[in-house]
Design a protein around this motif. Sequence first.
Motif, mmCIF file in Angstrom:
data_model
loop_
_atom_site.group_PDB
_atom_site.id
_atom_site.type_symbol
_atom_site.label_atom_id
_atom_site.label_comp_id
_atom_site.label_asym_id
_atom_site.label_seq_id
_atom_site.Cartn_x
_atom_site.Cartn_y
_atom_site.Cartn_z
ATOM 1 N N GLN A 148 0.842 -1.197 0.000
ATOM 2 C CA GLN A 148 0.000 0.000 0.000
ATOM 3 C C GLN A 148 0.883 1.256 0.000
ATOM 4 N N GLU A 149 0.557 2.191 -0.882
ATOM 5 C CA GLU A 149 1.320 3.449 -1.015
ATOM 6 C C GLU A 149 2.815 3.148 -1.243
ATOM 7 N N TYR A 150 3.083 2.102 -1.995
ATOM 8 C CA TYR A 150 4.454 1.636 -2.165
ATOM 9 C C TYR A 150 5.356 2.692 -2.802
ATOM 10 N N PHE A 151 4.906 3.302 -3.868
ATOM 11 C CA PHE A 151 5.737 4.305 -4.548
ATOM 12 C C PHE A 151 6.005 5.500 -3.643
ATOM 13 N N GLU A 152 4.982 5.947 -2.951
ATOM 14 C CA GLU A 152 5.145 7.089 -2.045
ATOM 15 C C GLU A 152 6.185 6.785 -0.962
ATOM 16 N N SER A 153 6.194 5.555 -0.478
ATOM 17 C CA SER A 153 7.116 5.159 0.585
ATOM 18 C C SER A 153 8.501 4.747 0.079
ATOM 19 N N ASN A 154 8.596 4.405 -1.219
ATOM 20 C CA ASN A 154 9.850 3.849 -1.766
ATOM 21 C C ASN A 154 10.218 4.463 -3.117
ATOM 22 N N PRO A 155 10.243 5.785 -3.242
ATOM 23 C CA PRO A 155 10.473 6.376 -4.570
ATOM 24 C C PRO A 155 11.845 6.079 -5.172
ATOM 25 N N THR A 156 12.821 5.760 -4.350
ATOM 26 C CA THR A 156 14.158 5.493 -4.885
ATOM 27 C C THR A 156 14.434 4.006 -5.088
ATOM 28 N N GLN A 157 13.489 3.153 -4.723
ATOM 29 C CA GLN A 157 13.643 1.724 -4.995
ATOM 30 C C GLN A 157 13.831 1.591 -6.510
ATOM 31 N N PRO A 158 14.747 0.746 -6.990
ATOM 32 C CA PRO A 158 15.066 0.708 -8.427
ATOM 33 C C PRO A 158 13.858 0.556 -9.361
ATOM 34 N N TYR A 159 12.929 -0.353 -9.065
ATOM 35 C CA TYR A 159 11.759 -0.517 -9.936
ATOM 36 C C TYR A 159 10.916 0.758 -9.931
ATOM 37 N N CYS A 160 10.759 1.356 -8.769
ATOM 38 C CA CYS A 160 9.968 2.593 -8.688
ATOM 39 C C CYS A 160 10.628 3.719 -9.481
ATOM 40 N N ALA A 161 11.930 3.853 -9.333
ATOM 41 C CA ALA A 161 12.650 4.914 -10.037
ATOM 42 C C ALA A 161 12.620 4.707 -11.554
ATOM 43 N N ALA A 162 12.747 3.454 -11.993
ATOM 44 C CA ALA A 162 12.842 3.166 -13.431
ATOM 45 C C ALA A 162 11.486 3.027 -14.118
ATOM 46 N N VAL A 163 10.470 2.517 -13.417
ATOM 47 C CA VAL A 163 9.192 2.209 -14.061
ATOM 48 C C VAL A 163 8.044 3.073 -13.546
ATOM 49 N N VAL A 164 7.891 3.140 -12.233
ATOM 50 C CA VAL A 164 6.739 3.857 -11.672
ATOM 51 C C VAL A 164 6.882 5.362 -11.878
ATOM 52 N N ALA A 165 8.033 5.918 -11.534
ATOM 53 C CA ALA A 165 8.220 7.374 -11.626
ATOM 54 C C ALA A 165 7.945 7.922 -13.029
ATOM 55 N N PRO A 166 8.440 7.292 -14.109
ATOM 56 C CA PRO A 166 8.118 7.812 -15.444
ATOM 57 C C PRO A 166 6.613 7.771 -15.753
ATOM 58 N N LYS A 167 5.909 6.729 -15.288
ATOM 59 C CA LYS A 167 4.460 6.660 -15.530
ATOM 60 C C LYS A 167 3.731 7.768 -14.783
ATOM 61 N N VAL A 168 4.146 8.019 -13.554
ATOM 62 C CA VAL A 168 3.519 9.073 -12.768
ATOM 63 C C VAL A 168 3.790 10.432 -13.416
ATOM 64 N N LEU A 169 5.005 10.654 -13.867
ATOM 65 C CA LEU A 169 5.353 11.908 -14.529
ATOM 66 C C LEU A 169 4.532 12.094 -15.809
ATOM 67 N N LYS A 170 4.408 11.043 -16.605
ATOM 68 C CA LYS A 170 3.598 11.104 -17.831
ATOM 69 C C LYS A 170 2.154 11.471 -17.488
ATOM 70 N N PHE A 171 1.600 10.801 -16.480
ATOM 71 C CA PHE A 171 0.236 11.095 -16.055
ATOM 72 C C PHE A 171 0.105 12.560 -15.644
ATOM 73 N N ARG A 172 1.025 13.046 -14.826
ATOM 74 C CA ARG A 172 0.933 14.428 -14.326
ATOM 75 C C ARG A 172 1.000 15.436 -15.467
ATOM 76 N N LYS A 173 1.795 15.164 -16.481
ATOM 77 C CA LYS A 173 1.880 16.067 -17.636
ATOM 78 C C LYS A 173 0.590 16.019 -18.470
ATOM 79 N N MET A 174 0.059 14.812 -18.677
ATOM 80 C CA MET A 174 -1.141 14.653 -19.507
ATOM 81 C C MET A 174 -2.400 15.189 -18.831
ATOM 82 N N PHE A 175 -2.464 15.074 -17.518
ATOM 83 C CA PHE A 175 -3.689 15.403 -16.788
ATOM 84 C C PHE A 175 -3.453 16.475 -15.730
ATOM 85 N N VAL A 176 -2.611 17.443 -16.047
ATOM 86 C CA VAL A 176 -2.253 18.494 -15.088
ATOM 87 C C VAL A 176 -3.505 19.200 -14.541
#
Length: 181
Positions: A148-176
Amino acid sequence: METKNLETATLAAGGFWCVEAVFDDLRGVEDVVSGYSGGHTENPTYREVCSETTGHAEVVQIKFNPEDLSFYDLLHVFFAVHDPTTLNRQGNDIGSSYRSAIFYHSEEQRQTAEEVINKLDDSDIWEEPIVTEITEFTNFYPAEDYHQEYFESNPTQPYCAAVVAPKVLKFRKMFVDRLKR
């Protein structure tokens, strides 16, 4: 205190860490819980779901206020943040637990899902047809607490940094214009 009439959506779009992180930021969403749905095993564990023997998909269950966010608009975000044309796969995550699925909670949700998929398929956004399954909701089991809230709690974990963070950034740009903050 006024009580809100919230609706529930249960969506699978690959690993739940990515999907939860996106919907947590969407205005109109009150709560997002990572879990498992669509399978035959009661109270499955993450290890069991990853073994591909339970029939479950990794999902997020979203409580949203339909006065602020329609199911139609929720689905447009859902389709923008994953590839709905790959069967049982998102990126390097392979297996039916990573399938694209909408577990509808009402006939209206089912009809809306079909309408959105038909419009997107007709728009030729993707070269391949959408393979997202539309299935009646039957069960939901919350994932273990550490998911639960894994990305929020672990933003520097390798999978989060490489996969989750780019998806979140894309979402934030598309749906600002749809962000909570």
